[in-house]
Design an enzyme around this catalytic site. Sequence first.
Site, PDB file in Angstrom:
ATOM      1  N   HIS A   1      -2.757   3.239  -4.624  1.00  0.00           N
ATOM      2  CA  HIS A   1      -2.169   2.706  -3.380  1.00  0.00           C
ATOM      3  C   HIS A   1      -0.726   2.252  -3.578  1.00  0.00           C
ATOM      4  O   HIS A   1      -0.317   1.216  -3.054  1.00  0.00           O
ATOM      5  CB  HIS A   1      -3.029   1.554  -2.847  1.00  0.00           C
ATOM      6  CG  HIS A   1      -4.338   2.029  -2.253  1.00  0.00           C
ATOM      7  ND1 HIS A   1      -4.421   2.612  -1.016  1.00  0.00           N
ATOM      8  CD2 HIS A   1      -5.591   2.022  -2.755  1.00  0.00           C
ATOM      9  CE1 HIS A   1      -5.687   2.938  -0.765  1.00  0.00           C
ATOM     10  NE2 HIS A   1      -6.415   2.599  -1.804  1.00  0.00           N
TER      11      HIS A   1
ATOM     12  N   GLU B   1      -9.658   2.672  -5.468  1.00  0.00           N
ATOM     13  CA  GLU B   1      -9.338   4.053  -5.123  1.00  0.00           C
ATOM     14  C   GLU B   1      -8.131   4.597  -5.894  1.00  0.00           C
ATOM     15  O   GLU B   1      -7.261   5.233  -5.316  1.00  0.00           O
ATOM     16  CB  GLU B   1      -9.081   4.146  -3.599  1.00  0.00           C
ATOM     17  CG  GLU B   1     -10.288   3.725  -2.786  1.00  0.00           C
ATOM     18  CD  GLU B   1     -10.043   3.701  -1.292  1.00  0.00           C
ATOM     19  OE1 GLU B   1     -10.953   4.112  -0.557  1.00  0.00           O
ATOM     20  OE2 GLU B   1      -8.961   3.262  -0.849  1.00  0.00           O
TER      21      GLU B   1
ATOM     22  N   ASP C   1       0.856  -1.181   0.000  1.00  0.00           N
ATOM     23  CA  ASP C   1       0.000   0.000   0.000  1.00  0.00           C
ATOM     24  C   ASP C   1       0.894   1.233   0.000  1.00  0.00           C
ATOM     25  O   ASP C   1       2.124   1.120  -0.039  1.00  0.00           O
ATOM     26  CB  ASP C   1      -0.976  -0.014   1.190  1.00  0.00           C
ATOM     27  CG  ASP C   1      -2.330   0.567   0.796  1.00  0.00           C
ATOM     28  OD1 ASP C   1      -2.350   1.732   0.343  1.00  0.00           O
ATOM     29  OD2 ASP C   1      -3.344  -0.141   0.915  1.00  0.00           O
TER      30      ASP C   1
HETATM   31  C1  ACM Z   1     -10.879  -0.679   0.132  1.00  0.00           C
HETATM   32  O1  ACM Z   1     -11.434  -0.674   1.244  1.00  0.00           O
HETATM   33  N1  ACM Z   1     -10.275   0.399  -0.314  1.00  0.00           N
HETATM   34  C2  ACM Z   1     -10.869  -1.854  -0.694  1.00  0.00           C
END
Ligand code: ACM
Length: 546
Positions: free
Chosen positions: A250, A320, A179
């Site tokens: 991420h 995201e 991440d």
């Molecule tokens: C997530 O909770 N961004 C998969």
Amino acid sequence: MDNLIPAPVRAGGDDGRGFLLDGATTLTAGPGTGGTERWLRTTLGAAFGLPLAPAPTDAAGSANTVELRVDASLEPEGYRLEVEPVRGVRITGGSAAGVFWGAQTLRQLLGPEAFRRAPVSPGAERRVPLAEIEDGPRFGWRGLMLDVARHFTPKDGVLRMLDLLAAHKLNVFHFHLTDDQGWRVEIKRHPRLTEVGAWRARTKYGHRASELWDGTPHGGFYTQDDIREIVAYAAERHIRVVPEIDIPGHSQAAISAYPELGNTDVIDTSALSVWDTWGINPNVLAPTDNTLRFFEGVFEELLELFPAETSPFIHVGGDECLKDQWRQSPTAQARMSELGLTDEDELQSWFIRHFDRWLADHGRRLIGWDEILEGGLAEGAAVSSWRGYAGGIAAAEAGHDVVMCPEQQVYLDHRQDGGPEEPMPIGYVRTLEDVYRFEPVPPGLSEEAARHIMGIQANVWTEVMQNRDRVDYQVFPRLAAFAEVAWSPLPAPGERDFAGFERRMNTHYARLDALGVGYRPPAGPQPWQRRPGVLGRPIEGPPPTV
Ligand code: ACM
């Protein structure tokens, strides 16, 4: 027998006498049951100080033994457990996995002391009630996702979590390895991913709006041998591991290690470091050939570490991914016109499709968060439906396999009580009862689409879980309720017997105590489990329903 969690499909037969396990009790392990034989000897043998010696080869069917065998006419993960006063215990599984789940039930039948690692009452009677149980899971995918990127869980903690999953008959460990805040798996051809990407100088303490920082450098990673050990440990417990490399969003930790992976024509990516706070990060991967080749190299090593038999699915994240840098990047825009793409969602879709094909060519299946539906879902892709049920419904109706993990229901970072004592409260109130009442298959879904719901998963994001105690607190006891939703048959709609579950939980808390799990007590957090003054981000009101 009436305190098993998850509840079995059918159970009966206790007449009060029971079968007594003692120093002479043997293990009779049929073909294909060697793993469970080893597991029983190391767990029950240690807890009770009993040898559980192998039965003499001519003694099959004789007295005072725990017999394990496979009968392929049962469902692969199903089992039958029969206890008779003289002969002992017989566990018959549809496969080695079914035998193992039956052994987990046997451990629960033996009482909370069976969950300790050494005997606390040597010489006491070890009575198994005279049970006759027929059992098998509702779903084939019964998962937990652990985020080891935001806060690192050292290897021993992962092995412990695998034991806890097995104790709840959960069979998928989704390993969120990368991440913005950390890269946690050694990749030999790209050493800076862990030399640089696994460490940060400080960390936001609490929600991102908190003023507090923890100035202790944080990080860590798994060596390739650590990963091999984790995978083998999981396999011995019939747990599949789904490794996740989260791309193209991420990705700041990777970009901080290799700045050329980022959108260098938009920002100076060489100035980035591993992110030290929370939220959705704008620094995403550049959609270049160099990026594709780099991550193909990452996945090549990953596939070697996570073999196909136990990791048929590889998770590529896809959640995201902010598109602002792609909008500003001449390189990204040039790629879009070259490919004839009309918007940046299609560019993300192109990126995911590339790895869908790549993984398929390498004999695996891609799974991603439900954003991978945007811009068109790759052909063989499966979806983790996290932003509610909608993504999962759309994917299932289109014939894609789905794991239901809606954040409003089964995100265990969300707070479990509305009171002021909850530590660093995040999200909606999701009590033990709420999780128990989670229904993964939305009403109205066609039968055809419902068949694509492979199962369910509870997700554990660790921004405000700095260590094992915080993870334990958020995950337990709710994982017990979740496990029952995943395993036990659906009662008639609206008829989940929460009072009965709570009664069974009385015994289950004693098991968790014996295992050393720092769960949230029913009456609320212990003083040392509170975090007064550390900001969370509670969301008021009930979560939206289906
Ligand atoms: C997530 O909770 N961004 C998969």
